[in-house]
Scaffold this motif. Structure first.
Motif, short mmCIF file in Angstrom:
data_model
loop_
_atom_site.label_atom_id
_atom_site.label_comp_id
_atom_site.label_asym_id
_atom_site.label_seq_id
_atom_site.Cartn_x
_atom_site.Cartn_y
_atom_site.Cartn_z
N GLY A 13 0.77 -1.24 0.00
CA GLY A 13 0.00 0.00 0.00
C GLY A 13 0.80 1.29 0.00
N SER A 14 2.06 1.25 -0.40
CA SER A 14 2.82 2.50 -0.37
C SER A 14 2.34 3.49 -1.45
CB SER A 14 4.32 2.24 -0.51
OG SER A 14 4.65 1.82 -1.81
N ASN A 15 1.93 2.98 -2.60
CA ASN A 15 1.36 3.88 -3.61
C ASN A 15 0.01 4.42 -3.15
OD1 ASN A 15 2.98 4.22 -6.22
ND2 ASN A 15 3.22 2.03 -5.78
N LEU A 16 -0.77 3.57 -2.51
CA LEU A 16 -2.05 4.03 -1.95
C LEU A 16 -1.79 5.19 -1.01
CD1 LEU A 16 -5.10 3.78 -1.21
CD2 LEU A 16 -4.36 2.20 0.59
N GLU A 17 -0.78 5.05 -0.16
CA GLU A 17 -0.47 6.11 0.81
C GLU A 17 -0.11 7.41 0.10
OE1 GLU A 17 2.40 4.93 3.75
OE2 GLU A 17 1.93 6.66 4.99
N ALA A 18 0.70 7.31 -0.96
CA ALA A 18 1.07 8.52 -1.71
C ALA A 18 -0.18 9.16 -2.32
CB ALA A 18 2.07 8.15 -2.80
N LEU A 19 -1.10 8.33 -2.79
CA LEU A 19 -2.33 8.84 -3.41
C LEU A 19 -3.24 9.47 -2.36
CD1 LEU A 19 -2.89 5.83 -5.81
CD2 LEU A 19 -2.41 8.19 -6.54
N LEU A 20 -3.32 8.84 -1.19
CA LEU A 20 -4.15 9.40 -0.12
C LEU A 20 -3.59 10.75 0.35
CD1 LEU A 20 -4.99 6.16 1.90
CD2 LEU A 20 -6.67 7.80 1.03
N LYS A 21 -2.25 10.83 0.44
CA LYS A 21 -1.64 12.11 0.83
C LYS A 21 -1.99 13.18 -0.19
CE LYS A 21 2.26 10.50 3.58
NZ LYS A 21 3.63 9.98 3.48
N ALA A 22 -1.92 12.79 -1.48
CA ALA A 22 -2.15 13.77 -2.55
C ALA A 22 -3.60 14.25 -2.59
CB ALA A 22 -1.77 13.16 -3.90
N THR A 23 -4.53 13.33 -2.29
CA THR A 23 -5.95 13.73 -2.37
C THR A 23 -6.42 14.43 -1.10
OG1 THR A 23 -6.54 11.47 -1.68
CG2 THR A 23 -6.68 11.96 -4.04
N THR A 24 -5.76 14.19 0.02
CA THR A 24 -6.21 14.84 1.26
C THR A 24 -5.46 16.15 1.52
OG1 THR A 24 -4.68 13.49 2.56
CG2 THR A 24 -6.95 12.69 2.39
N SER A 25 -4.32 16.33 0.86
CA SER A 25 -3.54 17.56 1.11
C SER A 25 -3.97 18.70 0.19
CB SER A 25 -2.06 17.28 0.87
OG SER A 25 -1.86 17.03 -0.52
N GLY A 26 -4.79 18.37 -0.83
CA GLY A 26 -5.18 19.41 -1.78
C GLY A 26 -4.32 19.43 -3.02
N PHE A 27 -3.30 18.56 -3.09
CA PHE A 27 -2.50 18.48 -4.32
C PHE A 27 -3.41 18.05 -5.47
CE2 PHE A 27 0.21 15.90 -7.23
CZ PHE A 27 1.04 16.91 -7.67
N ILE A 28 -4.28 17.06 -5.20
CA ILE A 28 -5.33 16.67 -6.16
C ILE A 28 -6.65 17.17 -5.57
CG2 ILE A 28 -6.56 14.75 -7.23
CD1 ILE A 28 -3.94 13.10 -6.92
N LYS A 29 -7.35 18.00 -6.33
CA LYS A 29 -8.59 18.59 -5.81
C LYS A 29 -9.83 17.91 -6.40
CE LYS A 29 -6.63 23.14 -4.95
NZ LYS A 29 -5.28 22.92 -5.54
N ASN A 30 -10.90 17.93 -5.66
CA ASN A 30 -12.21 17.41 -6.13
C ASN A 30 -12.18 15.95 -6.56
OD1 ASN A 30 -13.37 19.94 -5.79
ND2 ASN A 30 -12.58 20.58 -7.79
N ALA A 31 -11.30 15.17 -5.97
CA ALA A 31 -11.23 13.75 -6.33
C ALA A 31 -10.87 12.93 -5.09
CB ALA A 31 -10.20 13.55 -7.45
N PRO A 32 -11.84 12.76 -4.20
CA PRO A 32 -11.56 11.99 -2.98
C PRO A 32 -11.48 10.49 -3.26
CG PRO A 32 -13.88 12.61 -3.08
CD PRO A 32 -13.22 13.26 -4.27
N ILE A 33 -10.64 9.82 -2.50
CA ILE A 33 -10.62 8.35 -2.58
C ILE A 33 -11.80 7.86 -1.75
CG2 ILE A 33 -9.32 6.25 -2.05
CD1 ILE A 33 -6.77 7.80 -2.77
N ALA A 34 -12.80 7.32 -2.43
CA ALA A 34 -14.07 6.98 -1.77
C ALA A 34 -14.06 5.57 -1.21
CB ALA A 34 -15.22 7.15 -2.78
N ILE A 35 -13.22 4.71 -1.80
CA ILE A 35 -13.19 3.32 -1.34
C ILE A 35 -11.85 2.67 -1.71
CG2 ILE A 35 -14.38 2.57 -3.49
CD1 ILE A 35 -14.71 0.79 -0.09
N VAL A 36 -11.33 1.89 -0.79
CA VAL A 36 -10.14 1.08 -1.05
C VAL A 36 -10.57 -0.38 -0.97
CG1 VAL A 36 -7.85 0.39 -0.21
CG2 VAL A 36 -8.52 2.81 -0.19
#
Ligand code: GRF
Length: 206
Positions: A13-36
């Motif tokens: 899950g290290s890529n998942l973690e990078a993606l979660l950081k990006a979506t929760t920090s505002g680096f990626i906007k309007n695209a929440p991870i809704a389900i893993v």
């Protein structure tokens, strides 16, 4: 418009973690991870998702019927708002082949990360394949998913030099670092509507 993301995992899950950081920090906007969704129970990726307060589901591989399994996947994604027309599916170390039907449903909206410079070294053990081939440069690739394994249109790549005396572990670790950079980047470009598919090529608009 919100683009809900579903991430499919099987392990670390290290890529998942990078993606979660990006979506929760505002680096990626309007695209929440809704389900893993994991096909394996008890994996580290599920703990990471929980740490971020992201819903998880385990869909164990209890049947060999691929179509039935993928129907369960689609059902879980749609229940969490990851709709084929508006959502996005990210494969992050998901160790299972998907049926052409499932891939077709999320066609153009499903991405994967692979630890080599595709089209070199597709499939399993890409880093070992690179070491065995004696290449001086390898790396990682984010691509759109098509039914054939690791064969979809390439979005982003990062090169990593193979050092004299590199072990599988040392090379994999340096590649992984770059994976964590390019995967969130590619997702950001997609969400911002900057990717256009032209045949086999992905055009990135500035
Ligand atoms: C990564 O090397 C990725 O490129 C490959 O599977 C591995 C998953 O690692 N597809 P992690 O679970 O994201 O740590």
């Amino acid at each position: 418009m919100t683009c809900k993301i579903g991430v499919l995992v099987s392990g670390r899950g290290s890529n998942l973690e990078a993606l979660l950081k990006a979506t929760t920090s505002g680096f990626i906007k309007n695209a929440p991870i809704a389900i893993v969704i994991s096909n394996k129970p008890g994996v580290r990726a599920l703990d990471i998702a929980k740490r971020f307060g992201t819903p998880t589901e385990v869909i164990p591989v209890d049947v060999q019927d691929r179509a039935a399994y993928d129907a369960k996947l689609a059902d879980a994604l749609i229940r969490h708002g990851v709709e084929p027309g508006s959502g996005m599916v990210l494969l992050a170390g998901f160790m299972r082949l998907l049926t052409p039907e499932f891939v077709g449903r999320y066609s153009g909206r499903m991405l994967n990360i692979h630890p080599s410079l595709l089209p070199s070294f597709p499939g399993l053990n890409a880093q070992q394949q690179a070491l065995d081939a004696g290449v001086k440069v390898t790396g990682c690739t984010v691509h759109f998913v098509v039914p054939e394994v690791d064969a979809g249109p390439i979005i982003l790549q990062r090169a990593v030099e193979v050092a004299e005396g590199d072990s599988l572990e040392s090379l994999s670790a340096r590649i992984l670092k770059q994976e964590h950079v390019i995967y969130p980047h590619a997702v950001k470009l997609f969400v911002e509507g900057k990717l256009t598919l032209k045949g086999r090529k992905v055009i990135i608009r500035p």
